[in-house]
Scaffold this active site. Structure first.
Site, PDB file in Angstrom:
ATOM      1  N   SER A  50      21.719  10.489   4.633  1.00 16.82           N
ATOM      2  CA  SER A  50      21.293  10.976   3.323  1.00 16.82           C
ATOM      3  C   SER A  50      20.669   9.857   2.504  1.00 16.82           C
ATOM      4  CB  SER A  50      22.482  11.573   2.561  1.00 16.82           C
ATOM      5  OG  SER A  50      22.942  12.741   3.188  1.00 16.82           O
ATOM      6  N   HIS A  84      23.287  16.695   9.494  1.00 10.78           N
ATOM      7  CA  HIS A  84      24.516  17.365   9.052  1.00 10.78           C
ATOM      8  C   HIS A  84      24.564  18.790   9.600  1.00 10.78           C
ATOM      9  CE1 HIS A  84      24.303  14.630   5.301  1.00 10.78           C
ATOM     10  NE2 HIS A  84      25.321  14.199   6.022  1.00 10.78           N
ATOM     11  N   ARG A 130      26.694   8.715  15.032  1.00  9.24           N
ATOM     12  CA  ARG A 130      25.307   8.345  15.296  1.00  9.24           C
ATOM     13  C   ARG A 130      25.216   7.140  16.214  1.00  9.24           C
ATOM     14  NH1 ARG A 130      23.920   8.102   9.031  1.00  9.24           N
ATOM     15  NH2 ARG A 130      25.828   6.924   9.268  1.00  9.24           N
TER      16      ARG A 130
END
Length: 169
Positions: free
Chosen positions: A137, A27, A100
């Site tokens: 996360s 992030h 990603r």
């Protein structure tokens, strides 16, 4: 001076949205890169009342503020509802999203097209640094919950908060 030279240019603004539960180095890589491209970067922490996060929205915002303060042009805020409404309220013309993998692109392209159709807000896709291409996360929380070492995936402040929250010192 008069004329166009004397007029102040409007600030270039963008938003980096997410749940940030918790904020990861991936992030922060996207936020740092956005902060070099835009005058003001709003980091919008998504409020999803139907999901119970590991950290409260206020805790996530605090961790983000502390880990992004070095950039100087990042503002951390919470939001609930449509991201395009957040953008309209703050006169933000661009959303910055990290990608990603190809699977991210499929979903994010649909969102970008919907957001643009609803409000004209553009989406800028930034390829994730290969170092963080696997990082999420959820993965960080799962590995940390089982006692795995995530020190290379999150800032020290977040590592400390994770250890405290998960009862590991």
């Amino acid at each position: 001076m008069t004329g166009p030279e004397s007029e102040e240019l409007p600030l270039r603004r963008a938003v980096c949205p997410g749940s940030f539960d918790p904020v990861t180095n991936g992030h922060l890589d996207i936020i740092a890169r956005a902060s070099k491209l835009y005058d003001v970067v709003h980091v919008a922490v998504m409020i999803n009342k139907s999901k119970q996060g590991l950290f409260t929205v206020d805790e996530r915002m605090d961790l983000l503020r502390q880990t992004t303060e070095e950039y100087g042009n990042v503002q951390v805020e919470a939001f609930h509802g449509l991201l395009v409404d957040f953008c309209k309220q703050r006169d933000i013309p661009a959303i910055v999203k990290g990608l990603r993998a190809v699977s991210d692109f499929d979903y994010e392209l649909q969102m970008a097209q919907m957001n643009n159709g609803l409000s004209g807000v553009e989406t800028l896709f930034v390829p994730t640094n290969p170092t963080y291409s696997f990082l999420s996360s959820s993965l960080v929380k799962e590995v940390a919950a089982w006692g795995g070492d995530v020190s290379h995936l999150v800032p020290p402040l977040v590592l400390e908060a994770l250890a405290e929250r998960l009862g590991r010192k």
